[in-house]
Scaffold this motif. Sequence first.
Motif, PDB file in Angstrom:
ATOM      1  N   GLN A 156       5.916  31.534  -8.177  1.00  0.00           N
ATOM      2  CA  GLN A 156       5.858  33.123  -7.734  1.00  0.00           C
ATOM      3  C   GLN A 156       4.308  33.249  -7.103  1.00  0.00           C
ATOM      4  O   GLN A 156       3.543  32.367  -7.285  1.00  0.00           O
ATOM      5  CB  GLN A 156       5.818  33.812  -8.989  1.00  0.00           C
ATOM      6  N   PRO A 157       4.492  34.129  -5.893  1.00  0.00           N
ATOM      7  CA  PRO A 157       3.290  34.486  -5.196  1.00  0.00           C
ATOM      8  C   PRO A 157       2.291  34.872  -6.256  1.00  0.00           C
ATOM      9  O   PRO A 157       2.507  35.723  -7.328  1.00  0.00           O
ATOM     10  CB  PRO A 157       3.645  35.828  -4.519  1.00  0.00           C
ATOM     11  N   GLY A 158       1.223  34.369  -6.015  1.00  0.00           N
ATOM     12  CA  GLY A 158      -0.274  34.514  -6.792  1.00  0.00           C
ATOM     13  C   GLY A 158      -0.481  33.719  -7.917  1.00  0.00           C
ATOM     14  O   GLY A 158      -1.256  33.551  -8.397  1.00  0.00           O
ATOM     15  N   GLY A 159       0.702  32.527  -7.961  1.00  0.00           N
ATOM     16  CA  GLY A 159       0.606  31.458  -8.990  1.00  0.00           C
ATOM     17  C   GLY A 159      -0.127  30.414  -8.390  1.00  0.00           C
ATOM     18  O   GLY A 159      -0.753  30.320  -7.214  1.00  0.00           O
ATOM     19  N   SER A 160      -0.376  29.324  -9.202  1.00  0.00           N
ATOM     20  CA  SER A 160      -1.096  28.076  -8.883  1.00  0.00           C
ATOM     21  C   SER A 160      -0.082  26.904  -9.108  1.00  0.00           C
ATOM     22  O   SER A 160       0.859  26.659  -9.943  1.00  0.00           O
ATOM     23  CB  SER A 160      -2.264  28.056  -9.701  1.00  0.00           C
ATOM     24  N   LEU A 161      -0.658  25.818  -8.460  1.00  0.00           N
ATOM     25  CA  LEU A 161       0.200  24.558  -8.448  1.00  0.00           C
ATOM     26  C   LEU A 161      -1.028  23.657  -8.298  1.00  0.00           C
ATOM     27  O   LEU A 161      -1.843  23.589  -7.525  1.00  0.00           O
ATOM     28  CB  LEU A 161       1.149  24.181  -7.528  1.00  0.00           C
ATOM     29  N   ARG A 162      -0.967  22.260  -9.105  1.00  0.00           N
ATOM     30  CA  ARG A 162      -1.759  21.225  -8.521  1.00  0.00           C
ATOM     31  C   ARG A 162      -1.113  19.977  -8.081  1.00  0.00           C
ATOM     32  O   ARG A 162      -0.433  19.516  -8.814  1.00  0.00           O
ATOM     33  CB  ARG A 162      -2.701  20.910  -9.702  1.00  0.00           C
ATOM     34  N   LEU A 163      -1.441  19.687  -7.137  1.00  0.00           N
ATOM     35  CA  LEU A 163      -0.662  18.395  -6.463  1.00  0.00           C
ATOM     36  C   LEU A 163      -1.632  17.467  -6.659  1.00  0.00           C
ATOM     37  O   LEU A 163      -2.924  17.407  -6.587  1.00  0.00           O
ATOM     38  CB  LEU A 163      -0.494  18.593  -4.998  1.00  0.00           C
ATOM     39  N   SER A 164      -0.983  16.017  -6.895  1.00  0.00           N
ATOM     40  CA  SER A 164      -1.602  14.866  -7.296  1.00  0.00           C
ATOM     41  C   SER A 164      -1.136  13.996  -6.008  1.00  0.00           C
ATOM     42  O   SER A 164       0.124  13.861  -5.667  1.00  0.00           O
ATOM     43  CB  SER A 164      -1.120  14.388  -8.564  1.00  0.00           C
ATOM     44  N   CYS A 165      -2.082  12.814  -5.699  1.00  0.00           N
ATOM     45  CA  CYS A 165      -1.947  11.933  -4.612  1.00  0.00           C
ATOM     46  C   CYS A 165      -2.284  10.599  -5.301  1.00  0.00           C
ATOM     47  O   CYS A 165      -3.589  10.363  -5.421  1.00  0.00           O
ATOM     48  CB  CYS A 165      -2.709  12.192  -3.384  1.00  0.00           C
ATOM     49  N   LEU A 219       0.994  -1.292  -0.258  1.00  0.00           N
ATOM     50  CA  LEU A 219       0.031   0.145  -0.186  1.00  0.00           C
ATOM     51  C   LEU A 219       0.937   1.305   0.004  1.00  0.00           C
ATOM     52  O   LEU A 219       1.733   1.516   0.731  1.00  0.00           O
ATOM     53  CB  LEU A 219      -0.848   0.088   1.378  1.00  0.00           C
ATOM     54  N   ARG A 220       0.746   2.093  -1.172  1.00  0.00           N
ATOM     55  CA  ARG A 220       1.502   3.363  -1.060  1.00  0.00           C
ATOM     56  C   ARG A 220       0.813   4.512  -1.554  1.00  0.00           C
ATOM     57  O   ARG A 220      -0.394   4.335  -2.247  1.00  0.00           O
ATOM     58  CB  ARG A 220       2.943   3.077  -2.146  1.00  0.00           C
ATOM     59  N   LEU A 221       1.299   5.752  -1.293  1.00  0.00           N
ATOM     60  CA  LEU A 221       0.683   6.919  -1.421  1.00  0.00           C
ATOM     61  C   LEU A 221       1.927   7.715  -2.149  1.00  0.00           C
ATOM     62  O   LEU A 221       2.921   7.755  -1.541  1.00  0.00           O
ATOM     63  CB  LEU A 221       0.097   7.651  -0.589  1.00  0.00           C
ATOM     64  N   VAL A 222       1.671   8.321  -3.239  1.00  0.00           N
ATOM     65  CA  VAL A 222       2.907   9.013  -3.930  1.00  0.00           C
ATOM     66  C   VAL A 222       2.189  10.339  -4.357  1.00  0.00           C
ATOM     67  O   VAL A 222       1.244  10.433  -5.174  1.00  0.00           O
ATOM     68  CB  VAL A 222       3.278   8.452  -5.168  1.00  0.00           C
ATOM     69  N   GLU A 223       2.815  11.610  -3.710  1.00  0.00           N
ATOM     70  CA  GLU A 223       2.357  12.803  -4.182  1.00  0.00           C
ATOM     71  C   GLU A 223       3.329  13.352  -5.282  1.00  0.00           C
ATOM     72  O   GLU A 223       4.384  12.923  -5.460  1.00  0.00           O
ATOM     73  CB  GLU A 223       2.465  13.944  -2.967  1.00  0.00           C
ATOM     74  N   SER A 224       2.685  14.203  -6.165  1.00  0.00           N
ATOM     75  CA  SER A 224       3.496  14.777  -7.139  1.00  0.00           C
ATOM     76  C   SER A 224       2.886  16.240  -7.386  1.00  0.00           C
ATOM     77  O   SER A 224       1.835  16.578  -7.102  1.00  0.00           O
ATOM     78  CB  SER A 224       3.519  14.092  -8.430  1.00  0.00           C
ATOM     79  N   GLY A 225       3.738  17.064  -8.206  1.00  0.00           N
ATOM     80  CA  GLY A 225       3.152  18.190  -8.617  1.00  0.00           C
ATOM     81  C   GLY A 225       3.790  19.407  -7.888  1.00  0.00           C
ATOM     82  O   GLY A 225       3.182  20.559  -8.261  1.00  0.00           O
ATOM     83  N   GLY A 226       4.539  19.301  -6.948  1.00  0.00           N
ATOM     84  CA  GLY A 226       5.158  20.390  -6.275  1.00  0.00           C
ATOM     85  C   GLY A 226       6.229  21.270  -7.154  1.00  0.00           C
ATOM     86  O   GLY A 226       6.626  20.774  -8.175  1.00  0.00           O
ATOM     87  N   GLY A 227       6.564  22.445  -6.550  1.00  0.00           N
ATOM     88  CA  GLY A 227       7.686  23.042  -7.453  1.00  0.00           C
ATOM     89  C   GLY A 227       7.893  24.279  -6.867  1.00  0.00           C
ATOM     90  O   GLY A 227       7.345  24.749  -5.971  1.00  0.00           O
ATOM     91  N   LEU A 228       8.475  25.198  -7.578  1.00  0.00           N
ATOM     92  CA  LEU A 228       8.657  26.639  -7.314  1.00  0.00           C
ATOM     93  C   LEU A 228       7.658  27.478  -7.987  1.00  0.00           C
ATOM     94  O   LEU A 228       7.586  27.393  -9.430  1.00  0.00           O
ATOM     95  CB  LEU A 228      10.307  27.205  -7.504  1.00  0.00           C
ATOM     96  N   VAL A 285      -6.264  11.699  -5.973  1.00  0.00           N
ATOM     97  CA  VAL A 285      -6.947  12.957  -5.123  1.00  0.00           C
ATOM     98  C   VAL A 285      -5.817  14.069  -5.482  1.00  0.00           C
ATOM     99  O   VAL A 285      -4.751  13.978  -5.826  1.00  0.00           O
ATOM    100  CB  VAL A 285      -7.124  12.704  -3.651  1.00  0.00           C
ATOM    101  N   TYR A 286      -6.505  15.234  -5.920  1.00  0.00           N
ATOM    102  CA  TYR A 286      -5.821  16.575  -6.317  1.00  0.00           C
ATOM    103  C   TYR A 286      -6.014  17.367  -5.211  1.00  0.00           C
ATOM    104  O   TYR A 286      -7.105  17.666  -4.429  1.00  0.00           O
ATOM    105  CB  TYR A 286      -6.151  16.979  -7.396  1.00  0.00           C
ATOM    106  N   LEU A 287      -5.036  18.285  -5.015  1.00  0.00           N
ATOM    107  CA  LEU A 287      -5.187  19.623  -4.254  1.00  0.00           C
ATOM    108  C   LEU A 287      -4.780  20.719  -5.295  1.00  0.00           C
ATOM    109  O   LEU A 287      -3.565  20.775  -5.782  1.00  0.00           O
ATOM    110  CB  LEU A 287      -4.214  19.652  -3.096  1.00  0.00           C
TER     111      LEU A 287
END
Length: 119
Positions: A13-22, A2-11, A79-81
Amino acid sequence: QLRLVESGGGLVQPGGSLRLSCAASGFTLDEKAIGWFRQAPGKEREGVSCISSADGSTYYTDSVKGRFTTSRDNAKNKVYLQMNSLKPEDTAVYYCAARSAGSTKYDYWGQGTQVTVSS
């Protein structure tokens, strides 16, 4: 296994967007409540959001309400954030975790993904 793996992080700028995946392996995410947590350097880990297994209801900590959205894609077992209007204080390692319905204990944790908000 059983595993969970996150992805989608990074650098970003303020005001920007990212989508994390699990992504899950070894179990189906729709059977679990999924929480997102973060830990900044020198600070305790804090809960950011949660999505229930039963009806998909969501919870957000006050500091991210209106900016972050968590969602499921059961077909992809993910699942996404979605994080919008990011601020420097959102900088942290973000983790997803899974718990069984009715339990308060998160049994499975991912390894984390770094989110850095900086100009």
